[in-house]
Scaffold this motif. Structure first.
Motif, short mmCIF file in Angstrom:
data_model
loop_
_atom_site.label_atom_id
_atom_site.label_comp_id
_atom_site.label_asym_id
_atom_site.label_seq_id
_atom_site.Cartn_x
_atom_site.Cartn_y
_atom_site.Cartn_z
N HIS A 157 0.85 -1.17 0.00
CA HIS A 157 0.00 0.00 0.00
C HIS A 157 0.91 1.25 0.00
O HIS A 157 1.95 1.25 0.64
CB HIS A 157 -0.92 0.02 1.23
N LEU A 158 0.48 2.24 -0.70
CA LEU A 158 1.26 3.48 -0.80
C LEU A 158 0.85 4.43 0.33
O LEU A 158 -0.32 4.48 0.71
CB LEU A 158 1.04 4.15 -2.14
N VAL A 159 1.83 5.17 0.84
CA VAL A 159 1.53 6.20 1.86
C VAL A 159 1.29 7.53 1.16
O VAL A 159 1.71 7.73 0.01
CB VAL A 159 2.66 6.34 2.92
N ALA A 160 0.66 8.44 1.86
CA ALA A 160 0.37 9.78 1.32
C ALA A 160 1.68 10.51 1.02
O ALA A 160 2.74 10.20 1.57
CB ALA A 160 -0.47 10.57 2.31
N VAL A 161 1.60 11.51 0.15
CA VAL A 161 2.77 12.28 -0.27
C VAL A 161 3.49 12.86 0.95
O VAL A 161 4.72 12.76 1.07
CB VAL A 161 2.36 13.41 -1.24
N GLU A 162 2.74 13.48 1.87
CA GLU A 162 3.37 14.09 3.04
C GLU A 162 4.07 13.04 3.91
O GLU A 162 5.16 13.29 4.41
CB GLU A 162 2.33 14.85 3.86
N CYS A 163 3.46 11.86 4.06
CA CYS A 163 4.09 10.80 4.85
C CYS A 163 5.40 10.37 4.20
O CYS A 163 6.42 10.20 4.89
CB CYS A 163 3.16 9.60 4.99
N ALA A 164 5.38 10.21 2.89
CA ALA A 164 6.60 9.81 2.17
C ALA A 164 7.67 10.88 2.32
O ALA A 164 8.85 10.58 2.54
CB ALA A 164 6.28 9.55 0.71
N ALA A 165 7.29 12.16 2.21
CA ALA A 165 8.24 13.26 2.31
C ALA A 165 8.84 13.33 3.71
O ALA A 165 10.03 13.64 3.88
CB ALA A 165 7.56 14.58 1.96
#
Length: 177
Positions: free
Chosen positions: A152-160
């Motif tokens: 599952h992919l995490v949100a952009v802010e979580c990844a950043a």
């Protein structure tokens, strides 16, 4: 001219005089006035005694000289105080000008940075819009994942930010903006 008279004349005409020097001189003149008044009273008393001062012309001259000294010091005091105010004002203006120049340099540097504000805000707005669009795609992909242990992919802010998910200790920053 005595030493006090010389210093009074020097400070009244000195364009580089300092307020502290003028204040000290004013205090000294205040004391000198009191001393001169005492001396004048003593001289007047002695001048009226024909045994102490048998020559009436000398007695009168001594009395007039002592009284003149008091009057001269009293007449000088307002000029000294006025000059003191002028010097204090000039010192304040010089200090203020230096402070104003220093703050102006700080202001200009901050204004130069602040001039970038509209561009930076536009970049942040674009960044948040892009992140919102990508997060919708992330959500769509995560929802449509096959059942099972697929990633599952995490949100952009979580990844950043390098976090697995938002929590109370790691809240979503972009929602507060």
């Amino acid at each position: 001219m005595n030493n006090l008279d010389q210093r009074i004349a020097e400070l009244l005409t000195n364009t580089d005089a300092k307020s502290g020097d003028m204040a000290a001189l004013i205090a000294e003149v205040d004391i000198a006035i009191v001393e001169a008044a005492k001396t004048a009273a003593t001289v007047r008393e002695q001048a009226l005694d024909p045994i102490l001062m048998p020559d009436p012309n000398k007695a009168r001259a001594a009395t007039e000289a002592a009284s003149f000294n008091v009057a001269r010091l009293k007449a000088t005091l307002p000029r000294l105080k006025q000059r003191h105010r002028e010097i204090e004002t000039a010192e304040h203006v010089a200090s203020w000008e230096a402070d104003c120049d220093r703050v102006e340099v700080m202001r200009d540097a901050a204004a130069k940075k602040f001039a970038k504000y509209p561009e930076l805000v536009a970049q942040i707005v674009d960044l948040l819009r892009d992140a919102e669009q990508v997060d919708k795609e992330v959500s769509r992909v995560n929802i449509s994942a096959p059942s099972g242990p697929y990633r599952h992919l995490v949100a952009v802010e979580c990844a950043a930010r390098g976090i697995p998910a938002f929590s109370s200790s790691e809240p979503q920053i972009s929602k507060g903006v």
